[in-house]
Structures are given as structure tokens and as C-alpha cells.
Write a protein that holds these residues in place. Sequence first.
Motif, PDB file in Angstrom:
ATOM      1  N   UNK A  15       0.712  -1.094   0.056  1.00 51.60           N
ATOM      2  CA  UNK A  15       0.003   0.110   0.184  1.00 51.60           C
ATOM      3  C   UNK A  15       0.751   1.209  -0.003  1.00 51.60           C
ATOM      4  N   UNK A  16       1.968   1.270   0.692  1.00 58.61           N
ATOM      5  CA  UNK A  16       2.894   2.418   0.782  1.00 58.61           C
ATOM      6  C   UNK A  16       3.597   2.564  -0.558  1.00 58.61           C
ATOM      7  N   UNK A  17       3.978   1.283  -1.383  1.00 64.65           N
ATOM      8  CA  UNK A  17       4.317   1.672  -2.751  1.00 64.65           C
ATOM      9  C   UNK A  17       3.175   2.181  -3.842  1.00 64.65           C
ATOM     10  N   UNK A 303      11.789   6.402   9.223  1.00 63.00           N
ATOM     11  CA  UNK A 303      10.633   5.576   8.802  1.00 63.00           C
ATOM     12  C   UNK A 303      11.234   4.812   7.362  1.00 63.00           C
ATOM     13  N   UNK A 304      11.559   3.569   8.069  1.00 57.68           N
ATOM     14  CA  UNK A 304      12.175   2.356   7.173  1.00 57.68           C
ATOM     15  C   UNK A 304      11.168   1.880   6.125  1.00 57.68           C
ATOM     16  N   UNK A 305      10.017   1.715   6.455  1.00 50.93           N
ATOM     17  CA  UNK A 305       8.837   1.126   5.666  1.00 50.93           C
ATOM     18  C   UNK A 305       8.321   2.264   4.472  1.00 50.93           C
ATOM     19  N   UNK A 306       8.362   3.584   5.091  1.00 56.54           N
ATOM     20  CA  UNK A 306       8.038   4.618   4.095  1.00 56.54           C
ATOM     21  C   UNK A 306       9.246   4.839   3.063  1.00 56.54           C
ATOM     22  N   UNK A 307      10.453   4.495   3.727  1.00 50.57           N
ATOM     23  CA  UNK A 307      11.781   4.821   2.513  1.00 50.57           C
ATOM     24  C   UNK A 307      11.782   3.692   1.883  1.00 50.57           C
ATOM     25  N   UNK A 308      11.377   2.504   2.224  1.00 54.17           N
ATOM     26  CA  UNK A 308      11.455   1.303   1.404  1.00 54.17           C
ATOM     27  C   UNK A 308      10.524   1.516   0.065  1.00 54.17           C
ATOM     28  N   UNK A 309       9.207   2.155   0.411  1.00 50.79           N
ATOM     29  CA  UNK A 309       8.412   2.424  -0.697  1.00 50.79           C
ATOM     30  C   UNK A 309       9.111   3.377  -1.667  1.00 50.79           C
ATOM     31  N   UNK A 310       9.823   4.586  -1.147  1.00 56.05           N
ATOM     32  CA  UNK A 310      10.615   5.534  -1.890  1.00 56.05           C
ATOM     33  C   UNK A 310      11.605   5.058  -2.670  1.00 56.05           C
ATOM     34  N   UNK A 311      12.171   3.997  -2.052  1.00 62.12           N
ATOM     35  CA  UNK A 311      13.569   3.357  -2.724  1.00 62.12           C
ATOM     36  C   UNK A 311      13.032   2.462  -3.930  1.00 62.12           C
TER      37      UNK A 311
END
Length: 358
Positions: A15-17, A303-311
Motif C-alpha cells: 500500500x505504501x508503494x 521511517x524504514x517502511x516509508x523509505x522502502x516504498x520511496x526506494x
Amino acid sequence: MEKIAVYGASGFTGRLVVAELARRDVPVVLVGRDDRRLRVAAEGVPRAEVRRAGVEDSSALAAAFDGCAAVVNCVAPFELFGEPVVRAAVVSGCHYVDTNGEQSYLKRVFDTFGEPARQAGICVVPALADDGGPGDLIAHLTAEALGPRADLAELTIADLRRPGAVSRGTARTALANRGLWGGGSGLVWADGAWRDGAAHAAGDRATVPVPEAAAEGEAGDIKVAPFALPGVITVPRHVRAGRIDAVMREEVVPLFAAVTRELVATLPEGPNPAARRASRWLMAAYAVGRDGRRAQGSVTGSDGYGMTAVIAVEGVLRLVAGVPAAGVLAPAQVFDPADFLRALEPHGTRWSAGVDDR
Ligand SMILES: NC(=O)c1ccc[n+]([C@@H]2O[C@H](COP(=O)([O-])OP(=O)(O)OC[C@H]3O[C@@H](n4cnc5c(N)ncnc54)[C@H](OP(=O)(O)O)[C@@H]3O)[C@@H](O)[C@H]2O)c1
């Protein structure tokens, strides 16, 4: 703009992606096993399409990716459900990235799909999450600080984040990788091949110096223990070194072994927004040249989960814009490492790499 498919789009990271793709105005196809959950995840996302396909149905998966330029795989655990999604992406001629951090799955993706991806002319870049992506890129820049294509004696990749809340999917992933994360040290790269880390423990570090990008409040060296990070599989593809290994902050390692089925059932789907904002991730690399010179690099953000989506989204959009080669490739083989990390800076990421002459 071409469509991008997200597999596991109804999950926490999925969902974040989806949200990050929508923020960048990319049309998204939400794919997964549960039509109802996918429709809920698609609510409010402009131009979203929903296509149902379980991982056990290869023709439904290929049909779900039809007309998409690329796939972002956010399934959990990858160890159990990841491979059919890679296969379908290759068959459908879609570039592929995923958010896995599972060393054994990652090695299988390189071993199994390298040739098929080359023949299909597509690029597969697994492990594009907050550890595998920045960890691989900062390792490359740290090695390069000792000279272009430097030949190193050793390079250590370190995940130095403090203990923090994880998603239910991450906890389920820890269960599925119990042998690896629950006490095993995974693989090391030694003398030109991947080898059992437990049998090659002689070079293991017990501590690492506090990296430059560390948050305030670190004093003295940081205690670490061997851990099966994805960088051990990706970094030897672009850094020459006698030994490449990986460590994690020592106090975090036993937490993976403590995960049980009962604990997973009590966890919320993911950390709440306040906990996400308060958390920091920190990847570092320590290189020693054959001449004894040292270099150090680090990259950090919140925010590792938010950044994972950004990456993952930054990576997949770069693949869609054009790839230097086809096949299964490490992040630093496909992306300019410094340019990619600079693209993360507006999201609060800080990084540095250079010779360590302390
Ligand atoms: N730093 C990192 O390495 C990092 C960072 C972020 C995420 N991750 C990884 O990303 C993955 C996703 O994490 P998450 O928290 O988003 O997990 P999650 O919320 O549990 O989402 C997992 C997704 O996989 C789907 N799924 C599960 N079993 C399936 C099956 N048998 N067939 C088809 N689909 C299935 C779920 O579908 P339903 O929605 O229908 O249940 C869901 O969409 C995990 O492996 C996690 O470790 C890694």
C-alpha cells in the motif's frame, strides 16, 4: 506514463508503494490474491486498476502483468511466495524490483533468473528496500573511496538500526527464514565464492566504529554480530574484495530468533505513523584496502517502511526510463550510486563515504 504493477498491493508495504507511485502520478495496477482487499487498497488512487492473481496460477500472474512496464513485488515472505512473481514478470517482459531482505531467496533469484532475464531483455533488481538498496550503494561508494575499481582485502556491510517496531509481514518473514535469521550467520564472500559464514567466522568483527551518518547519541564503538544481509549477495558483483561479510547491531539479532507464530498473531499490520516517524535506519560499510588504507561510508534516514516504498519506486521508475543491461543485477550495477542516494535526500536521507584516516 506506462503502468506499473504492484504485487501484494494490499499488504502494508504494498500500500505504501501504491501511494508513492500515485504521488508520482504513475498509473498503478494492484495485483494480489484477494480481490476485496485489493479494492480497498485501490480506493482513492487515481487511475488504479485491480487484477486478481494468486502466486500458484502462473497464467493469471502473466495476464495480470500484461501491458505493464514493470512489477514491484511486495509479497511476504519472499522465501515462500516470491519466485512465481519474478518468473511471471520475466515471461511478461516486465522489469522487476522487490522489497525482500532474505539472503537465500535473493541468491536463488540471481542463480535462477539471470539467463531468462537477459534473454527477455529485462532488468531484475531484487532487494530494493531500506537495507538492500542503500546498503549496496554505500558499499560501492565506500570501496570507490579507496580508488576506482579498488581491490580490497575486506569489506563489511553493517545494518546498525536500533531495535524498533516491525510489520506483521516482516515478522512472518523472520519465521520463514528462521534457520537464517534465528541464529545462522548466512553466507560470506571469501576468496572468490559464497561460503557458509559459520565456517568462515575467523574474519568476523565484534565492533564497528560509529559511522558519520549516525544519529546523535552514539558513543564509542557499536557492538555487532554476523547477520545474513542481502548485500553479501549483491555487493561482490561490483566490488572486488577478498572477503565481504555482513553484521547487525548485536542487540537486534536475538529479536529475530524470538519471533513465534503466537507473537505474529498479536502484531498490528504495521507500525503506526508516529512510530514510523520516530524510527531510524542506518546502513554502513567499512572497507580495508590491500595496502591497509581504510574507508567508511554510511547512509541513514527515518521511517524504514516509508523509505522502502520511496526506494523501490525510485528504482523501478529508473528501470522504466532505460536500463544499462539486461539480467538480474545489483543496485550499483544498474544505478549511479551517488545519483540514486542524492534522489533520496529530499526524503530526509543523509549519506557520506570517504577515506577513514582517524
Ligand atoms: N528492509 C527490508 O528489508 C524491508 C522493508 C519493508 C518490507 N520488507 C519486506 O516486504 C515484505 C512485505 O512486508 P509487509 O509488511 O508489507 O507484509 P504484509 O503486510 O503481510 O503483506 C504481504 C503481502 O503478501 C501477500 N501474500 C501473502 N501470502 C500470499 C500468498 N500465499 N499468495 C499471494 N499473496 C500473498 C499478502 O496478501 P493479502 O493482502 O491478501 O494478505 C500481502 O499483500 C516482507 O517480506 C518484508 O520483510 C522488507
